[in-house]
Write a protein that holds these residues in place. Sequence first.
Motif, short mmCIF file in Angstrom:
data_model
loop_
_atom_site.label_atom_id
_atom_site.label_comp_id
_atom_site.label_asym_id
_atom_site.label_seq_id
_atom_site.Cartn_x
_atom_site.Cartn_y
_atom_site.Cartn_z
N ILE A 1 -47.76 -24.52 1.52
CA ILE A 1 -47.98 -23.25 2.48
C ILE A 1 -47.28 -21.84 1.74
CG2 ILE A 1 -48.20 -24.04 4.70
CD1 ILE A 1 -44.84 -22.88 3.55
N ALA A 2 -46.75 -22.02 0.55
CA ALA A 2 -46.49 -20.84 -0.32
C ALA A 2 -46.19 -21.43 -1.90
CB ALA A 2 -45.07 -20.49 0.28
N ALA A 3 -46.72 -20.52 -2.66
CA ALA A 3 -46.43 -20.96 -4.15
C ALA A 3 -46.22 -19.78 -4.88
CB ALA A 3 -47.84 -21.63 -4.44
N VAL B 1 -46.37 -23.47 -14.66
CA VAL B 1 -45.52 -24.05 -13.84
C VAL B 1 -45.79 -23.29 -12.34
CG1 VAL B 1 -43.10 -24.48 -13.28
CG2 VAL B 1 -44.10 -24.25 -15.63
N VAL B 2 -45.56 -24.50 -11.38
CA VAL B 2 -45.73 -23.81 -9.93
C VAL B 2 -44.69 -24.29 -9.17
CG1 VAL B 2 -46.87 -24.02 -7.69
CG2 VAL B 2 -48.24 -23.70 -10.09
N PHE B 3 -43.86 -23.39 -8.39
CA PHE B 3 -42.97 -23.59 -7.38
C PHE B 3 -43.55 -23.56 -5.99
CE2 PHE B 3 -40.83 -21.41 -11.00
CZ PHE B 3 -40.21 -22.23 -11.68
N ALA B 4 -43.59 -24.66 -5.38
CA ALA B 4 -44.41 -24.80 -4.14
C ALA B 4 -43.62 -25.34 -2.83
CB ALA B 4 -45.55 -25.71 -4.13
N ALA B 5 -43.85 -24.68 -1.68
CA ALA B 5 -43.05 -25.05 -0.53
C ALA B 5 -44.25 -25.85 0.24
CB ALA B 5 -42.68 -24.01 0.15
N PHE B 6 -43.81 -26.98 0.75
CA PHE B 6 -44.69 -27.91 1.50
C PHE B 6 -44.24 -28.10 2.93
CE2 PHE B 6 -45.49 -29.01 -2.92
CZ PHE B 6 -46.43 -29.57 -2.99
N THR B 7 -45.23 -28.37 3.84
CA THR B 7 -44.76 -28.58 5.29
C THR B 7 -44.89 -30.11 5.56
OG1 THR B 7 -46.84 -28.02 5.97
CG2 THR B 7 -45.36 -26.39 6.16
N GLY B 8 -45.64 -30.83 4.90
CA GLY B 8 -46.00 -32.13 5.11
C GLY B 8 -45.97 -32.93 3.42
N ALA B 9 -46.52 -34.19 3.35
CA ALA B 9 -46.57 -34.87 2.18
C ALA B 9 -47.67 -34.73 1.39
CB ALA B 9 -46.35 -36.40 2.51
N ALA B 10 -48.85 -34.18 2.11
CA ALA B 10 -50.17 -34.07 1.49
C ALA B 10 -50.07 -33.03 0.19
CB ALA B 10 -51.16 -34.02 2.49
N ASN C 1 -34.35 -24.63 3.98
CA ASN C 1 -33.96 -26.07 3.85
C ASN C 1 -35.16 -26.73 4.77
OD1 ASN C 1 -31.66 -25.73 2.26
ND2 ASN C 1 -30.12 -25.92 3.98
N GLY C 2 -35.60 -26.14 5.50
CA GLY C 2 -36.77 -26.65 6.37
C GLY C 2 -38.09 -27.02 5.76
N PHE C 3 -38.02 -26.60 4.47
CA PHE C 3 -39.29 -26.84 3.58
C PHE C 3 -38.92 -27.81 2.54
CE2 PHE C 3 -39.79 -22.12 5.26
CZ PHE C 3 -40.78 -22.28 5.84
N SER C 4 -40.15 -28.45 2.18
CA SER C 4 -39.96 -29.38 0.92
C SER C 4 -40.64 -28.68 -0.10
CB SER C 4 -40.78 -30.44 1.04
OG SER C 4 -40.94 -31.46 -0.18
N ILE C 5 -39.52 -28.38 -1.25
CA ILE C 5 -39.80 -27.39 -2.23
C ILE C 5 -39.92 -28.14 -3.72
CG2 ILE C 5 -38.91 -25.51 -3.77
CD1 ILE C 5 -37.88 -24.33 -1.14
N LYS C 6 -40.97 -27.94 -4.30
CA LYS C 6 -41.25 -28.95 -5.53
C LYS C 6 -41.65 -27.91 -6.50
CE LYS C 6 -43.00 -32.78 -2.62
NZ LYS C 6 -44.24 -33.85 -2.76
N THR C 7 -41.29 -28.39 -7.90
CA THR C 7 -41.71 -27.76 -9.14
C THR C 7 -42.70 -28.64 -9.65
OG1 THR C 7 -39.35 -27.01 -9.33
CG2 THR C 7 -40.96 -27.27 -11.40
N SER D 1 -53.35 -31.09 -8.86
CA SER D 1 -54.52 -31.73 -8.50
C SER D 1 -55.60 -30.56 -8.14
CB SER D 1 -54.49 -32.88 -7.44
OG SER D 1 -54.04 -31.92 -6.31
N ALA D 2 -56.65 -30.89 -7.92
CA ALA D 2 -57.79 -29.94 -7.44
C ALA D 2 -57.28 -29.47 -5.85
CB ALA D 2 -59.08 -30.61 -7.28
N ALA D 3 -56.64 -30.33 -5.15
CA ALA D 3 -56.13 -30.09 -3.83
C ALA D 3 -55.12 -28.92 -3.73
CB ALA D 3 -55.81 -31.40 -3.08
N HIS D 4 -54.23 -29.27 -5.00
CA HIS D 4 -53.07 -28.36 -5.11
C HIS D 4 -53.56 -27.01 -5.48
CE1 HIS D 4 -50.26 -31.81 -6.42
NE2 HIS D 4 -49.81 -31.23 -5.24
N TRP D 5 -54.55 -26.94 -6.40
CA TRP D 5 -55.30 -25.62 -6.49
C TRP D 5 -55.86 -24.95 -5.78
CZ3 TRP D 5 -54.15 -22.65 -10.52
CH2 TRP D 5 -53.46 -22.91 -11.46
#
Length: 385
Positions: A277-279, A263-272, A208-214, A221-225
């Motif tokens: 930090i995991a995918a 499709v990528v399932f990713a965990a974020f620690t911030g908005a950028a 729950n402490g992570f922001s998880i997005k599909t 984006s290039a930054a995502h990759w």
Amino acid sequence: MLTIKWLHSLSAVSAAQWDALYTTDNTAAAYPFCRHAFLLALEQGGSVDAASGWHSQHLTLWQDNILLAAVPGYIKNHSYGEYLFDWQIAEAYQQYQLAYYPKWIAAIPFTPATGPRLGLLSADLADSLLPLICAAIKQRLDANDFCSAQWLYTTAPLQHSLTQQGFLARHDVQFLWQNSGYKQFDDFLQQLNARKRKQIRQERKQTNGFSIKTLDGNELSAAHWQAIIRCYQATYLKRSGHQGYISPQSFIALAETMADSIVVFAAFTGAAEQDIIAAALCFKSADTLYGRYWGTLVDAEHLHFELCYYQGIEYCIRHGLRYYDAGAQGEHKLKRGFEPVMRYGSYRFADTPLNGAITAYFQQETEHLKAYSAAAMQALPYKKI
């Protein structure tokens, strides 16, 4: 006039010619890993060829300028990245001072996902063309061009046909999640016994402490990759001492040519975007989600379960996909509702004193796997009916 050609690069054939062979039925058309774009991305990015120990050797059959059949193939001088492993056989060859490499494999590099290996311009050509293809393989075995030919993660019908052509059948067990028409994740949980249902809910709460997005491939984006690649490389470096089988250049090529299948399932620690930090990077077909590449920058066990299993299950339910193939190995999948399924391989070896022992070994291995699969079915956490 029919002609066999062994191609050292997929660039020798057009995407239209190659992909036409894998659209002769719905199953083949849906499978992403035999696509020209996928295999060429591995080549052009240096994940195969160069110093990888995988050397492109695609078997093709032509009638004049018409490509009738093809098999993605590689000459190899090691057994890494295959998953239907043959280390025991290689060790036996070494003990008898016999050469085990090079070998030719009909396989998708670093991808233990069952699918079509023989592409055909028309499905009704199989009976007439497969014997010609097998004869070409045997000719190269007899010429000592390679020491064995191995078809990995074929479909069951192709394994049966290859057995009729003199190949030895081999098996493996993987774990597959199957959608029983669930409308939401809780519908799936309700089919599990109370203890496993509680365990999964507790594991999910730990993230729950992570922001998880599909993220669909077209949203990346290039930054995502760059963040996804960084996670992938860090995990391989910690686990295996190298930066992974897939090069950054291959990932970028896949991003450019196969975004619709990703499709990528990713965990974020911030908005950028770079705050991933995991995918878990997956590919999808018309009815299946394939979990392929995982990476993390943090040590969080439950995050792995969330991104690699539970997010994939939710995605399949939400999009009406029938199966979630989360990759090879991992008996822990069993505890999370992934059912044991049999997988298939076919082998032919040059004549050596070990041939009889290998045949017996495969037979014993198959019987063991059948017993294991039956026991695993009994251990599934679903409620008994």
